[in-house]
Design a protein around this motif. Structure first.
Motif, PDB file in Angstrom:
ATOM      1  N   ALA A 127      -2.314 -17.378  -5.855  1.00 12.74           N
ATOM      2  CA  ALA A 127      -1.749 -17.883  -7.109  1.00 12.74           C
ATOM      3  C   ALA A 127      -0.430 -18.582  -6.817  1.00 12.74           C
ATOM      4  O   ALA A 127       0.100 -18.505  -5.701  1.00 12.74           O
ATOM      5  CB  ALA A 127      -1.549 -16.745  -8.106  1.00 12.74           C
ATOM      6  N   ARG A 128       0.084 -19.261  -7.832  1.00 14.48           N
ATOM      7  CA  ARG A 128       1.387 -19.918  -7.695  1.00 14.48           C
ATOM      8  C   ARG A 128       2.303 -19.477  -8.829  1.00 14.48           C
ATOM      9  O   ARG A 128       1.941 -19.586 -10.005  1.00 14.48           O
ATOM     10  CB  ARG A 128       1.229 -21.434  -7.760  1.00 14.48           C
ATOM     11  N   GLU A 129       3.488 -18.965  -8.470  1.00 11.91           N
ATOM     12  CA  GLU A 129       4.532 -18.749  -9.466  1.00 11.91           C
ATOM     13  C   GLU A 129       5.452 -19.964  -9.386  1.00 11.91           C
ATOM     14  O   GLU A 129       6.247 -20.094  -8.451  1.00 11.91           O
ATOM     15  CB  GLU A 129       5.314 -17.465  -9.211  1.00 11.91           C
ATOM     16  N   GLU A 145      -7.154 -15.251   1.951  1.00 19.37           N
ATOM     17  CA  GLU A 145      -8.465 -15.026   2.564  1.00 19.37           C
ATOM     18  C   GLU A 145      -8.336 -14.184   3.829  1.00 19.37           C
ATOM     19  O   GLU A 145      -9.144 -13.283   4.092  1.00 19.37           O
ATOM     20  CB  GLU A 145      -9.121 -16.365   2.895  1.00 19.37           C
ATOM     21  N   ARG A 146      -7.288 -14.460   4.599  1.00 19.75           N
ATOM     22  CA  ARG A 146      -7.080 -13.738   5.852  1.00 19.75           C
ATOM     23  C   ARG A 146      -6.885 -12.248   5.625  1.00 19.75           C
ATOM     24  O   ARG A 146      -7.379 -11.426   6.401  1.00 19.75           O
ATOM     25  CB  ARG A 146      -5.862 -14.323   6.570  1.00 19.75           C
ATOM     26  N   TYR A 147      -6.171 -11.879   4.580  1.00 20.88           N
ATOM     27  CA  TYR A 147      -5.816 -10.475   4.374  1.00 20.88           C
ATOM     28  C   TYR A 147      -6.729  -9.737   3.392  1.00 20.88           C
ATOM     29  O   TYR A 147      -6.556  -8.533   3.193  1.00 20.88           O
ATOM     30  CB  TYR A 147      -4.357 -10.357   3.932  1.00 20.88           C
ATOM     31  N   SER A 148      -7.682 -10.422   2.789  1.00 21.86           N
ATOM     32  CA  SER A 148      -8.655  -9.730   1.945  1.00 21.86           C
ATOM     33  C   SER A 148      -9.544  -8.846   2.813  1.00 21.86           C
ATOM     34  O   SER A 148      -9.909  -9.222   3.932  1.00 21.86           O
ATOM     35  CB  SER A 148      -9.511 -10.728   1.170  1.00 21.86           C
ATOM     36  N   THR A 149      -9.871  -7.666   2.311  1.00 29.20           N
ATOM     37  CA  THR A 149     -10.722  -6.733   3.048  1.00 29.20           C
ATOM     38  C   THR A 149     -11.886  -6.311   2.157  1.00 29.20           C
ATOM     39  O   THR A 149     -11.988  -6.725   1.002  1.00 29.20           O
ATOM     40  CB  THR A 149      -9.925  -5.483   3.478  1.00 29.20           C
ATOM     41  N   ASP A 164      -7.608  -2.379  -6.373  1.00 27.86           N
ATOM     42  CA  ASP A 164      -8.791  -3.160  -6.020  1.00 27.86           C
ATOM     43  C   ASP A 164      -8.437  -4.608  -5.703  1.00 27.86           C
ATOM     44  O   ASP A 164      -9.158  -5.287  -4.967  1.00 27.86           O
ATOM     45  CB  ASP A 164      -9.796  -3.147  -7.179  1.00 27.86           C
ATOM     46  N   ALA A 165      -7.343  -5.089  -6.312  1.00 28.49           N
ATOM     47  CA  ALA A 165      -6.960  -6.485  -6.125  1.00 28.49           C
ATOM     48  C   ALA A 165      -5.446  -6.618  -6.250  1.00 28.49           C
ATOM     49  O   ALA A 165      -4.805  -5.873  -6.999  1.00 28.49           O
ATOM     50  CB  ALA A 165      -7.644  -7.377  -7.158  1.00 28.49           C
ATOM     51  N   ILE A 166      -4.891  -7.560  -5.507  1.00 26.91           N
ATOM     52  CA  ILE A 166      -3.500  -7.950  -5.669  1.00 26.91           C
ATOM     53  C   ILE A 166      -3.448  -9.465  -5.795  1.00 26.91           C
ATOM     54  O   ILE A 166      -4.355 -10.172  -5.334  1.00 26.91           O
ATOM     55  CB  ILE A 166      -2.617  -7.485  -4.485  1.00 26.91           C
ATOM     56  N   VAL A 167      -2.410  -9.959  -6.439  1.00 28.33           N
ATOM     57  CA  VAL A 167      -2.212 -11.399  -6.586  1.00 28.33           C
ATOM     58  C   VAL A 167      -1.066 -11.803  -5.669  1.00 28.33           C
ATOM     59  O   VAL A 167       0.036 -11.272  -5.770  1.00 28.33           O
ATOM     60  CB  VAL A 167      -1.895 -11.765  -8.053  1.00 28.33           C
ATOM     61  N   TYR A 168      -1.349 -12.748  -4.775  1.00 31.37           N
ATOM     62  CA  TYR A 168      -0.352 -13.211  -3.806  1.00 31.37           C
ATOM     63  C   TYR A 168       0.194 -14.552  -4.263  1.00 31.37           C
ATOM     64  O   TYR A 168      -0.529 -15.547  -4.321  1.00 31.37           O
ATOM     65  CB  TYR A 168      -0.992 -13.331  -2.425  1.00 31.37           C
ATOM     66  N   ALA A 169       1.486 -14.567  -4.603  1.00 26.19           N
ATOM     67  CA  ALA A 169       2.113 -15.784  -5.124  1.00 26.19           C
ATOM     68  C   ALA A 169       3.531 -15.903  -4.572  1.00 26.19           C
ATOM     69  O   ALA A 169       4.510 -15.714  -5.289  1.00 26.19           O
ATOM     70  CB  ALA A 169       2.132 -15.763  -6.651  1.00 26.19           C
ATOM     71  N   PRO A 170       3.666 -16.231  -3.274  1.00 25.20           N
ATOM     72  CA  PRO A 170       5.000 -16.322  -2.676  1.00 25.20           C
ATOM     73  C   PRO A 170       5.769 -17.530  -3.193  1.00 25.20           C
ATOM     74  O   PRO A 170       5.179 -18.544  -3.572  1.00 25.20           O
ATOM     75  CB  PRO A 170       4.703 -16.460  -1.175  1.00 25.20           C
ATOM     76  N   GLU A 177      -1.725 -23.079   1.839  1.00 20.66           N
ATOM     77  CA  GLU A 177      -1.283 -21.998   2.716  1.00 20.66           C
ATOM     78  C   GLU A 177      -1.483 -20.637   2.059  1.00 20.66           C
ATOM     79  O   GLU A 177      -1.894 -19.665   2.717  1.00 20.66           O
ATOM     80  CB  GLU A 177       0.191 -22.178   3.089  1.00 20.66           C
ATOM     81  N   ILE A 178      -1.202 -20.544   0.767  1.00 20.38           N
ATOM     82  CA  ILE A 178      -1.416 -19.285   0.040  1.00 20.38           C
ATOM     83  C   ILE A 178      -2.882 -18.886   0.096  1.00 20.38           C
ATOM     84  O   ILE A 178      -3.221 -17.722   0.325  1.00 20.38           O
ATOM     85  CB  ILE A 178      -0.944 -19.432  -1.422  1.00 20.38           C
ATOM     86  N   ARG A 179      -3.763 -19.857  -0.105  1.00 15.50           N
ATOM     87  CA  ARG A 179      -5.198 -19.565  -0.056  1.00 15.50           C
ATOM     88  C   ARG A 179      -5.616 -19.044   1.317  1.00 15.50           C
ATOM     89  O   ARG A 179      -6.399 -18.091   1.433  1.00 15.50           O
ATOM     90  CB  ARG A 179      -5.998 -20.829  -0.392  1.00 15.50           C
ATOM     91  N   ARG A 180      -5.121 -19.682   2.368  1.00 13.47           N
ATOM     92  CA  ARG A 180      -5.478 -19.240   3.730  1.00 13.47           C
ATOM     93  C   ARG A 180      -5.036 -17.807   3.972  1.00 13.47           C
ATOM     94  O   ARG A 180      -5.798 -16.993   4.520  1.00 13.47           O
ATOM     95  CB  ARG A 180      -4.840 -20.178   4.760  1.00 13.47           C
ATOM     96  N   GLU A 181      -3.801 -17.482   3.571  1.00 12.81           N
ATOM     97  CA  GLU A 181      -3.296 -16.137   3.794  1.00 12.81           C
ATOM     98  C   GLU A 181      -4.043 -15.111   2.942  1.00 12.81           C
ATOM     99  O   GLU A 181      -4.321 -13.996   3.394  1.00 12.81           O
ATOM    100  CB  GLU A 181      -1.793 -16.091   3.494  1.00 12.81           C
TER     101      GLU A 181
END
Length: 242
Positions: A49-51, A37-41, A18-24, A31-35
């Motif tokens: 997030a930030r690691e 939002e772009r890939y949420s469906t 249902d959800a993934i956490v994106y933390a490159p 930039e993380i926020r933009r990406e």
């Protein structure tokens, strides 16, 4: 996830997430926020997030923060990062504890147990010894567990995940589930497929710590998440570890 593209989204949806956490790594929060939002469906929520890489290169301590309002750079002391997470009331997770030279130690976990919301007890990069050690650390401080695919490669997506007994439809839902210690299950694959994933991820880790590190340190200029980058307006210059 450290990677995010159409293939990652397709694999995540196929795995029933249902959800993934994106933390490159080494990527600034806007930039993380933009990406994300772009890939949420409609079927998959991508949470930014930030690691954060704390400490110097030879003793990195990764800490994952969800819900940051302001950017936090890499290459600052662990204490500074934890103080900043607390100031921003972020959800704080400890990934892959005591793994190689890229992790918080057991003593770090004990020191910050009151600020850490969950500790990772299974990671696809880990060998069985590492996972057992992580479980023992979590139990020693009574911290709730979590896992994720920690995917640096698209094919790793879905190999492990955390299942909660409540719907996760928003970032706030995920943060509440993690912070409140809600009931959960740690789910992961076993067998040849899982071990192939582990081998692939460990190979990628070796790449990151050889040529890619040389390129980052000596050829690519200042990191976008370096404390002395102009984006941080000098706020963290005095605590930069290099």
């Amino acid at each position: 996830m450290k990677v995010l593209d159409d293939e990652v989204v397709a694999r995540a949806e196929q795995a029933g997430l249902d959800a993934i956490v994106y933390a490159p790594h080494f990527t600034r929060l806007p930039e993380i926020r933009r990406e994300a939002e772009r890939y949420s469906t409609d079927d998959l929520l991508v949470v930014p997030a930030r690691e954060v890489f704390t400490g110097p290169w030879y003793e990195r301590k990764h800490v994952l923060a969800i819900g940051l309002e302001e950017p936090v750079p890499d290459f600052i002391p662990l204490e500074t990062a934890m103080d900043e997470f607390e100031r921003q009331d972020a959800t704080v997770l400890a990934p892959h504890p005591e793994f190689a030279n890229v992790s918080v130690t057991a003593s770090d976990v004990h020191r910050y147990a009151d600020r850490i919301d969950a500790l990772e007890i299974f990671n696809p990069k880990h060998l069985p010894l590492h996972n057992r050690q992580a479980r023992e650390i979590a139990e020693s401080v009574d911290l709730p567990p979590f896992t994720s695919s920690y995917a640096h490669l698209p094919r790793t997506v879905g190999v492990s995940h955390t299942t909660f007994d409540v719907p996760i439809e928003t970032e706030a839902d995920l943060r509440a589930a993690l912070e409140d210690g809600l009931a959960r299950r740690i789910v992961y694959r076993n067998g040849l497929d899982r071990w192939a994933t582990t081998a692939g991820e460990l190979g990628h880790l070796a790449y990151e710590n050889t040529w890619k590190k040389v390129d980052r340190l000596f050829l690519s200029g200042i990191e976008p998440t370096h404390p002395r980058h102009i984006a941080y307006d000098g706020r963290f210059e005095d605590v930069a570890v290099y």
